[in-house]
Design a protein around this motif. Sequence first.
Motif, short mmCIF file in Angstrom:
data_model
loop_
_atom_site.label_atom_id
_atom_site.label_comp_id
_atom_site.label_asym_id
_atom_site.label_seq_id
_atom_site.Cartn_x
_atom_site.Cartn_y
_atom_site.Cartn_z
N LYS A 140 -59.25 -25.36 -37.85
CA LYS A 140 -58.72 -25.38 -39.21
C LYS A 140 -59.32 -24.22 -40.00
O LYS A 140 -60.40 -23.74 -39.68
N GLU B 10 -67.85 -27.34 -31.80
CA GLU B 10 -67.03 -27.22 -33.01
C GLU B 10 -67.94 -26.78 -34.13
O GLU B 10 -68.91 -27.45 -34.46
N VAL B 11 -67.60 -25.62 -34.71
CA VAL B 11 -68.50 -24.99 -35.67
C VAL B 11 -67.71 -24.53 -36.89
O VAL B 11 -66.69 -23.85 -36.76
N GLU B 12 -68.21 -24.91 -38.07
CA GLU B 12 -67.60 -24.47 -39.32
C GLU B 12 -68.38 -23.27 -39.86
O GLU B 12 -69.61 -23.28 -39.89
N HIS C 99 -63.47 -20.44 -45.42
CA HIS C 99 -64.00 -21.44 -44.49
C HIS C 99 -63.04 -21.58 -43.32
O HIS C 99 -61.83 -21.56 -43.51
N TYR C 100 -63.61 -21.73 -42.13
CA TYR C 100 -62.80 -22.03 -40.95
C TYR C 100 -63.69 -22.72 -39.92
O TYR C 100 -64.91 -22.58 -39.93
N THR C 101 -63.05 -23.52 -39.08
CA THR C 101 -63.75 -24.23 -38.02
C THR C 101 -63.19 -23.78 -36.68
O THR C 101 -61.97 -23.77 -36.49
N HIS D 197 -70.65 -29.01 -36.02
CA HIS D 197 -70.13 -30.38 -36.14
C HIS D 197 -70.21 -31.15 -34.82
O HIS D 197 -70.30 -32.38 -34.84
N THR E 67 -72.19 -24.52 -39.86
CA THR E 67 -72.43 -25.94 -39.68
C THR E 67 -71.88 -26.35 -38.32
O THR E 67 -70.68 -26.20 -38.07
N ARG F 165 -63.36 -23.97 -32.31
CA ARG F 165 -63.73 -24.69 -31.09
C ARG F 165 -64.11 -23.63 -30.05
O ARG F 165 -63.35 -22.70 -29.78
#
Length: 144
Positions: free
Chosen positions: A84, A51-53, A64-66, A41, A39, A68
Amino acid sequence: MAETATEIITIDAPPEKVWDIAVDLANYPAWARDIKSVTIHRTDDRGRPAEVEFRTSALGRSTHYTLRYNYDDSPRTLGWTMLKGDIQRSIDGAFVFRDVQEDRTEVRYDLAIDLVVPLPGFVKRRAEVRILNTVRELKVRAEA
């Protein structure tokens, strides 16, 4: 303490093609086996994912992780750092692309991950192999 891993591979494709596949993060689930969903963002001022999840399979579970993404040295380097994550304290990494000869690209994949829970050595090694598989899958995609 972060665990680190590096993989270097030569791909029979020009750097521009390899770069285009690497920055097309939305399509990773089509070719990177352990990435289940992506995803985006936020994008940067040039429309690139910033920024990608990710939802990935890891160690028998979903995580799950996001991240940059950093394009400061594009198209030579695609770097990232974690914003995160659920089982990670940090993830830092980069693809580094080098034109080694006509229509061949050397790709160096560097990764550092610090997990919330310590893992036994054999589990870490198994996870490292799966993670480094991403660069091998990039090679298959670029050479197709």
